[in-house]
Design a protein around this motif. Structure first.
Motif, short mmCIF file in Angstrom:
data_model
loop_
_atom_site.label_atom_id
_atom_site.label_comp_id
_atom_site.label_asym_id
_atom_site.label_seq_id
_atom_site.Cartn_x
_atom_site.Cartn_y
_atom_site.Cartn_z
N ASN A 1 0.82 -1.21 0.00
CA ASN A 1 0.00 0.00 0.00
C ASN A 1 0.86 1.27 0.00
O ASN A 1 0.57 2.22 -0.72
CB ASN A 1 -0.89 -0.01 1.25
CG ASN A 1 -2.33 0.15 0.87
OD1 ASN A 1 -2.63 0.46 -0.27
ND2 ASN A 1 -3.22 -0.05 1.81
N ARG B 1 2.24 1.87 -3.35
CA ARG B 1 1.23 2.34 -4.28
C ARG B 1 1.05 3.86 -4.15
O ARG B 1 0.86 4.56 -5.12
CB ARG B 1 -0.08 1.64 -3.94
CG ARG B 1 -0.98 1.43 -5.11
CD ARG B 1 -2.19 0.67 -4.67
NE ARG B 1 -2.06 -0.76 -4.85
CZ ARG B 1 -2.69 -1.64 -4.09
NH1 ARG B 1 -3.44 -1.25 -3.09
NH2 ARG B 1 -2.56 -2.93 -4.32
N HIS B 2 1.15 4.37 -2.89
CA HIS B 2 0.93 5.80 -2.69
C HIS B 2 2.18 6.62 -2.91
O HIS B 2 2.12 7.69 -3.50
CB HIS B 2 0.41 6.04 -1.26
CG HIS B 2 -1.00 5.64 -1.07
ND1 HIS B 2 -2.06 6.30 -1.61
CD2 HIS B 2 -1.53 4.58 -0.40
CE1 HIS B 2 -3.18 5.70 -1.28
NE2 HIS B 2 -2.89 4.65 -0.55
N LYS B 3 3.34 6.14 -2.42
CA LYS B 3 4.54 6.97 -2.42
C LYS B 3 5.51 6.61 -3.53
O LYS B 3 6.49 7.32 -3.75
CB LYS B 3 5.26 6.83 -1.08
CG LYS B 3 4.40 7.08 0.15
CD LYS B 3 4.23 8.54 0.45
CE LYS B 3 5.49 9.09 1.05
NZ LYS B 3 5.24 10.45 1.56
#
Lengths: 101, 169
Positions: free
Chosen positions: A83, A86-88
């Motif tokens: 996760n 996926r964001h950073k």
């Protein structure tokens, strides 16, 4: 001179130290996780060595529980890492400063 | 040197080399593979300690399941070389040396203060020691509560891994 408890305890201490050093020097989050696994395994080795020394199997039970906890931890931790990536788009601890300021 | 000692030193050197490989190699995939090797050497040490069941579980659960999960995530994320971070020289290795000194001295002192660490292992190991039967019996009688708690923990782990990794609930 045969093998003593000391041999296994020193091996366990060496492995724990390697894991601790990796934990403070490496920057990739997945490698940090592997260093935690090394430290857990060092503790397991000490537990099993003490179990053999006293001929009481309870130490192996502790080691067994540690393995189960490590499995649960790896599952959740890797899900968190997927996760985060996926964001950073990065898994380096230098980039994961969302709580800064 | 007896066969047991030769095997111990072989497994010990292998485990230390494998764990050092985890810390020293730059690519996380190399780290994961050397950690698998280290787990196999540790399993060998467990066999020397008459913990046969734990050795098998070490290989099945750690080398088989957990490390496959690690490798799976590493290959899923597939980081390129520039994403592995700059090749800069930092203060981290010095900090690591300091941490190593502190940790090893404190653990060593703790272990050495154990009253009979240098005594030999008892030689009359009962045949049932460390077998699956003994472990299973103990799990179902004396250690039933921890066993059930661990199963609950694993259930929570399964559910929360799915919840965390989902894109949206």
């Amino acid at each position: 001179m045969s093998l003593t408890l000391e041999h296994y305890l020193l091996l366990s201490a060496a492995l724990f130290t390697i894991g601790a050093v990796g934990l403070v020097t490496r920057r990739n989050v997945i490698v940090l996780f592997m260093c935690v696994e090394i430290m857990l395994n060092a503790a397991n080795l000490a537990l099993i060595a003490f179990s053999r020394f006293h001929l009481v199997a309870d130490g192996q039970m502790f080691a067994f529980t540690v393995m189960a906890v490590a499995a649960a931890e790896a599952g959740i931790g890797l899900a968190i890492m997927v996760n985060i990536f996926r964001h950073k788009k990065s898994l380096l601890v230098d980039d994961l400063n969302v709580f800064k300021n | 040197m007896t066969v047991e000692q030769v095997l111990f030193y072989l497994f010990a050197v292998g485990a230390i080399a494998g764990c050092s490989g985890v810390v020293l190699s730059r690519n996380p995939i190399n780290s994961a593979v050397s950690l698998v090797a280290a787990f196999f050497f540790l399993a060998g040490n467990y066999v020397l300690l008459h913990a046969n069941f734990m050795a098998i579980v070490q290989i099945l659960v750690y080398a088989g399941a957990i490390m496959v999960l690690f490798l799976f995530v590493l290959m899923l994320l597939n980081q390129r070389d520039e994403e592995l971070g700059p090749r800069k020289v930092s203060i981290a290795p010095l900090l690591g040396m300091f941490a190593a000194a502190v940790v090893s001295v404190s653990i060593g002192a703790g272990f050495m203060s154990y009253r009979n660490a240098t005594a030999n292992f008892p030689t009359d190991v009962p045949l049932s020691f460390g077998t699956a039967e003994q472990i299973g019996r103990s799990l179902m009688t004396t250690h039933l509560l921890p066993f059930e708690l661990v199963s609950l923990l694993l259930l929570i782990g399964i559910v929360s891994a799915v919840v965390v990794a989902k894109r949206r609930l």
